[in-house]
Design an enzyme around this catalytic site. Structure first.
Site, PDB file in Angstrom:
ATOM      1  N   GLU A   1     -18.424 -11.709 -30.627  1.00  0.00           N
ATOM      2  CA  GLU A   1     -17.520 -11.494 -31.764  1.00  0.00           C
ATOM      3  C   GLU A   1     -16.241 -12.329 -31.673  1.00  0.00           C
ATOM      4  O   GLU A   1     -15.655 -12.691 -32.690  1.00  0.00           O
ATOM      5  CB  GLU A   1     -17.169 -10.010 -31.895  1.00  0.00           C
ATOM      6  CG  GLU A   1     -18.324  -9.137 -32.380  1.00  0.00           C
ATOM      7  CD  GLU A   1     -19.232  -8.641 -31.266  1.00  0.00           C
ATOM      8  OE1 GLU A   1     -19.103  -9.095 -30.109  1.00  0.00           O
ATOM      9  OE2 GLU A   1     -20.087  -7.768 -31.555  1.00  0.00           O
TER      10      GLU A   1
ATOM     11  N   PHE B   1     -20.092   7.630 -30.926  1.00  0.00           N
ATOM     12  CA  PHE B   1     -20.665   6.437 -30.313  1.00  0.00           C
ATOM     13  C   PHE B   1     -20.118   5.182 -31.009  1.00  0.00           C
ATOM     14  O   PHE B   1     -20.122   5.098 -32.231  1.00  0.00           O
ATOM     15  CB  PHE B   1     -22.194   6.476 -30.395  1.00  0.00           C
ATOM     16  CG  PHE B   1     -22.842   5.238 -29.848  1.00  0.00           C
ATOM     17  CD1 PHE B   1     -22.754   4.938 -28.483  1.00  0.00           C
ATOM     18  CD2 PHE B   1     -23.512   4.363 -30.678  1.00  0.00           C
ATOM     19  CE1 PHE B   1     -23.331   3.790 -27.970  1.00  0.00           C
ATOM     20  CE2 PHE B   1     -24.094   3.203 -30.169  1.00  0.00           C
ATOM     21  CZ  PHE B   1     -23.998   2.922 -28.808  1.00  0.00           C
ATOM     22  N   GLN B   2     -19.665   4.245 -30.221  1.00  0.00           N
ATOM     23  CA  GLN B   2     -19.076   2.984 -30.705  1.00  0.00           C
ATOM     24  C   GLN B   2     -17.913   3.210 -31.674  1.00  0.00           C
ATOM     25  O   GLN B   2     -17.712   2.430 -32.605  1.00  0.00           O
ATOM     26  CB  GLN B   2     -20.148   2.074 -31.317  1.00  0.00           C
ATOM     27  CG  GLN B   2     -21.146   1.585 -30.257  1.00  0.00           C
ATOM     28  CD  GLN B   2     -21.988   0.408 -30.707  1.00  0.00           C
ATOM     29  OE1 GLN B   2     -22.310   0.267 -31.870  1.00  0.00           O
ATOM     30  NE2 GLN B   2     -22.358  -0.447 -29.747  1.00  0.00           N
TER      31      GLN B   2
ATOM     32  N   LYS C   1     -18.907   3.690 -42.182  1.00  0.00           N
ATOM     33  CA  LYS C   1     -20.281   3.527 -42.640  1.00  0.00           C
ATOM     34  C   LYS C   1     -20.576   4.327 -43.914  1.00  0.00           C
ATOM     35  O   LYS C   1     -21.212   3.824 -44.830  1.00  0.00           O
ATOM     36  CB  LYS C   1     -21.237   3.962 -41.510  1.00  0.00           C
ATOM     37  CG  LYS C   1     -22.680   3.640 -41.826  1.00  0.00           C
ATOM     38  CD  LYS C   1     -23.579   3.757 -40.622  1.00  0.00           C
ATOM     39  CE  LYS C   1     -24.992   3.357 -41.049  1.00  0.00           C
ATOM     40  NZ  LYS C   1     -25.900   3.220 -39.936  1.00  0.00           N
TER      41      LYS C   1
ATOM     42  N   MET D   1      -4.453 -27.065 -15.816  1.00  0.00           N
ATOM     43  CA  MET D   1      -3.030 -26.847 -16.085  1.00  0.00           C
ATOM     44  C   MET D   1      -2.417 -25.869 -15.081  1.00  0.00           C
ATOM     45  O   MET D   1      -1.293 -26.059 -14.620  1.00  0.00           O
ATOM     46  CB  MET D   1      -2.832 -26.343 -17.518  1.00  0.00           C
ATOM     47  CG  MET D   1      -1.376 -26.226 -17.942  1.00  0.00           C
ATOM     48  SD  MET D   1      -0.504 -27.792 -17.807  1.00  0.00           S
ATOM     49  CE  MET D   1      -0.651 -28.410 -19.489  1.00  0.00           C
TER      50      MET D   1
END
Lengths: 567, 161
Positions: A50, A112-113, A162, A476
């Protein structure tokens, strides 16, 4: 007309002119993905993480000047997107990021999630929304796009439970109302008179251009101002491309890795016209010694950027384009002319500084120098290319040695400094401009942070070209350890990297490697010509540093140069 | 520059997370909110927040500009330098112990404190005033033995808009 939430979402995306979404499906966005499956107008690019989706949307936005769109699922999908959102927020990039959310009845139950993504992203978005019911869905999405692109742009997150997306509502576009929030456009005419007065009495004026000029689509106006009145220009990292890098008035980037002559110009100028900049600490060095001889004019759309780090003499709150147009008109109406010999003296002084310490490096016939690769890339492409970078030495060398001629062609994570940005951003750019050559200039550390996106490029034949400057170090950080930590290279040695050519093959793309300076040109030509995504790996001198450098906490007029050059 | 207390009036859309947004951003940037008062206005859609914070003029200007960036913020006014009235309220419970009983009653009479609950063993007082008046009251209340106390944030209103 009754429509479901998912239909309303796609309908508004179409109305907003969204042609590409970068995303990754999951449980809470299944309904949206099901609806997307039949949509012919919006292309969905399936990334592999993502973070990559948001960086790709960000690259798309930076190159096109339009709003980039990403779609991810709830919980880990949303948290993975946070680095991308924070990156866009620091550089004021317009994005709308849609996250799935558990059904409203479960919010707060540790479902969940589930995660409180609006809470998590509150400090790193311009604004965010949790859509609590279907009635407010349409106006919220419209408002998200409006907020993302208006005023000082930025990322907006819209969290979509949802059940809201599955619900149905009477949809009438005429009933969609969005709030108008206050945006500054044009400053008062008396401010223009003040700039004229300051310009007329200045002997050593300098323009400092920043990301706000690119975001405000004001590069043409800024260039006209500089050229018409013979005013030299320096720029911040984010301002690169807003003034032609091959023009004699261009002094290069200023700040920590700026040119000697740009930093001397800032330190000695008597008028600094700063447009679309926020005086970041990497630009100013110690604030107390920054542009001490100058009166400072700051033009910015965001009042909170003015007098934040540097106290200025003339603050002007306004859209960069509209303000510069007003200024050009005012100067022309009042027949402003620089005093010829004064201006020539100032430009001669700048030329003398440039001659004394040019931007250069120690060339070599034995080992590949990263700067030489970048110079060769410019020579071969003649600059007709959009470049993304990762973060670190690769980014600074690109900013120094590639003379960008146009705005929106140098795509880099400036404010947040996000390693792993360049590859997914290049995928976003190339999706928007399939006919353009798009090159990610990378280091071996950064490229591995989002290396999985090679699969995305391969799947959709998004033929991005990666110029990989491999020194086997986190270069760096190693440079800082060399200069400030007695060469104690704590955890910066990355000699165990994959064989990038084999890795390219494994992903089904092309890979080439150059280990000697004589191979650089052929490798670049070969890689740029292939009609596939490509990794061109250049095994470079391991301990090359980025110079000049202003030590942290020092004044930008005190610069460290490459010992080998100055000795 | 001199540091002093500033009273800032913020008109906002009455959204569920507007206060979290403001408090979170100011906290994240290192500014402390000294006192806070929030309620809806004549419209349920719009709330007014009165916030006090301490800083010099430059800091306060930065805070005001930061507040104006929020999409849900309608308007920001600094009431410190314009004519405005300020009030905060104290609710305090004093136990009527044998040794303090008389003194408490005497003070209530002297300072005209408003008794809102009077029981056998305690009283609850409501005291309203500006900060100086309430600090004065606090100094008188402390020796009387405070059983429990709540102070609101400051509310403020400009004399003319």
């Amino acid at each position: 007309m009754k429509l479901k939430g998912t239909q309303i979402l796609l309908r508004i995306l179409e109305e907003e002119g969204v042609d590409i979404i970068f995303g990754y499906p999951g449980g809470t966005v299944l309904d949206i993905y099901d609806r997307l499956h039949d949509n012919k107008k919006i292309r969905h690019i399936l990334v592999r993480h993502e973070q990559g989706a948001v960086h790709a949307a960000d690259g798309y936005a930076r190159a096109t000047g339009r709003v980039g769109v990403a779609l991810v699922t709830s919980g880990p999908g949303a948290t993975n997107a946070v680095t991308g959102i924070a990156t866009a927020n620091m550089d004021s990039i317009p994005l709308v990021v849609f996250t799935g959310q558990v059904p409203t009845g479960l919010i707060g139950n540790d479902a969940f999630q589930e995660c409180d993504i609006t809470g998590i992203t509150r400090p790193c978005t311009k604004h965010n929304f949790l859509v609590r019911n279907i009635e407010e869905l349409a106006s919220t999405i419209k408002e998200a796009f409006h907020i993302a692109r208006s005023g000082r742009p930025g990322p907006v997150l819209v969290d979509l439970p949802k059940n809201v997306m599955a619900a149905e509502v009477d949809y009438d576009p005429k009933n969609i109302k969005i709030r108008n929030y206050e945006v500054f456009h044009k400053p008062a005419p008396k401010k223009m008179a003040q700039i004229l007065e300051m310009l007329s009495s200045a002997k050593k004026p300098l323009i400092m251009t920043g990301g706000g000029v690119i975001l405000g689509k004001a590069a043409a106006e800024l260039t006209q101002l500089a050229k018409q009145y013979n005013i030299p220009v320096t720029g911040t990292l984010m301002g690169i491309g807003s003034f032609p890098g091959d023009d004699a008035l261009w002094q290069g980037m200023l700040g920590m890795h700026g040119t000697y002559y740009a930093n001397m110009a800032v330190s000695h100028c008597d008028l600094l016209i700063a447009v679309g900049v926020r005086f970041d600490d990497r630009v100013t060095g110690t604030i107390e010694t920054f542009a001490t001889n100058a009166k400072i004019v700051q033009i910015d759309i965001d009042p909170s950027s003015i007098n934040k780090n540097v106290v200025v003499d003339l603050p002007i709150i306004g859209d960069t384009k509209a303000t510069l147009q007003d200024l050009l008109k005012f100067l022309s109406e009042h027949n402003y002319e620089p005093v010829k010999n004064q201006r020539e003296q100032w430009l001669a002084q700048l030329a003398a500084w440039k001659k004394k310490v040019p931007l250069t490096y120690c060339r070599s016939n034995d080992i590949i120098k990263p700067q030489a690769v970048i110079e060769k890339l410019y020579e071969i492409t003649k600059g007709d290319v959009i470049i993304t970078t990762e973060v670190g030495q690769n980014q600074m060398w690109t900013a120094q040695f590639f003379p960008f001629a146009k705005a929106n062609t140098f795509i880099t994570s400036g404010g947040l400094g996000t390693m792993g940005f360049g590859l997914p951003a290049a995928i976003g750019v190339k999706s928007a401009f399939p006919d353009k050559q798009v090159v990610d200039i990378a280091g071996d550390g950064s490229i591995q942070m989002n290396i999985q996106e090679l699969a995305t490029a391969a799947q959709y034949n998004i033929n991005v070209k990666i110029v990989l400057l491999n020194n086997g170090y986190l270069g760096m950080v190693r440079q800082w350890q060399e200069l400030f930590y007695k060469k104690r290279y704590s955890n910066t040695d990355m000699t165990h990297t994959p064989d990038f050519v084999k890795l390219a093959e494994a992903y089904g793309i092309a890979g080439f490697r150059a280990t000697k300076p004589a191979e650089v040109e052929a490798t670049l030509r070969q890689g740029l010509a292939v009609d596939k995504p490509v990794i061109m790996e250049f095994v470079i001198s391991r301990e090359e540093c980025v110079y000049p450098m202003v030590r942290p906490g020092a004044s930008i007029s005190e610069m460290t140069h490459d010992r080998e050059i100055t000795n | 520059m001199e540091k002093k207390e500033h009273i800032i009036s913020i008109l906002v859309y009455n959204k569920p997370d507007v206060l979290a947004r403001i408090a979170g951003t100011l906290g994240g940037k290192g500014y402390n909110i000294e006192s806070l008062s929030v309620n809806t206005t004549t419209s349920y859609e719009v709330s007014k927040i009165i916030m006090t914070t301490i800083g010099n003029q430059a800091t306060i200007t930065r805070i005001e500009n930061q507040l104006r960036r929020f999409v849900d913020v309608i308007r920001v006014d600094n009431l410190t330098n314009i004519e405005s009235i300020h009030r905060e309220m104290i609710l305090v419970r004093l136990n009527l112990t044998e040794d303090k009983k008389e003194e408490i009653k005497k003070n209530i009479d002297t300072y005209k404190w408003k008794v809102i609950v009077s029981a056998d063993s305690y009283v609850i007082l409501e005291i309203t005033g500006d900060k100086a008046q309430n600090d004065f009251a606090m100094a008188r209340l402390e020796p009387l033995g405070i059983a429990d106390i709540t102070r609101t944030g400051i509310v403020a209103l400009e004399l003319e808009s």
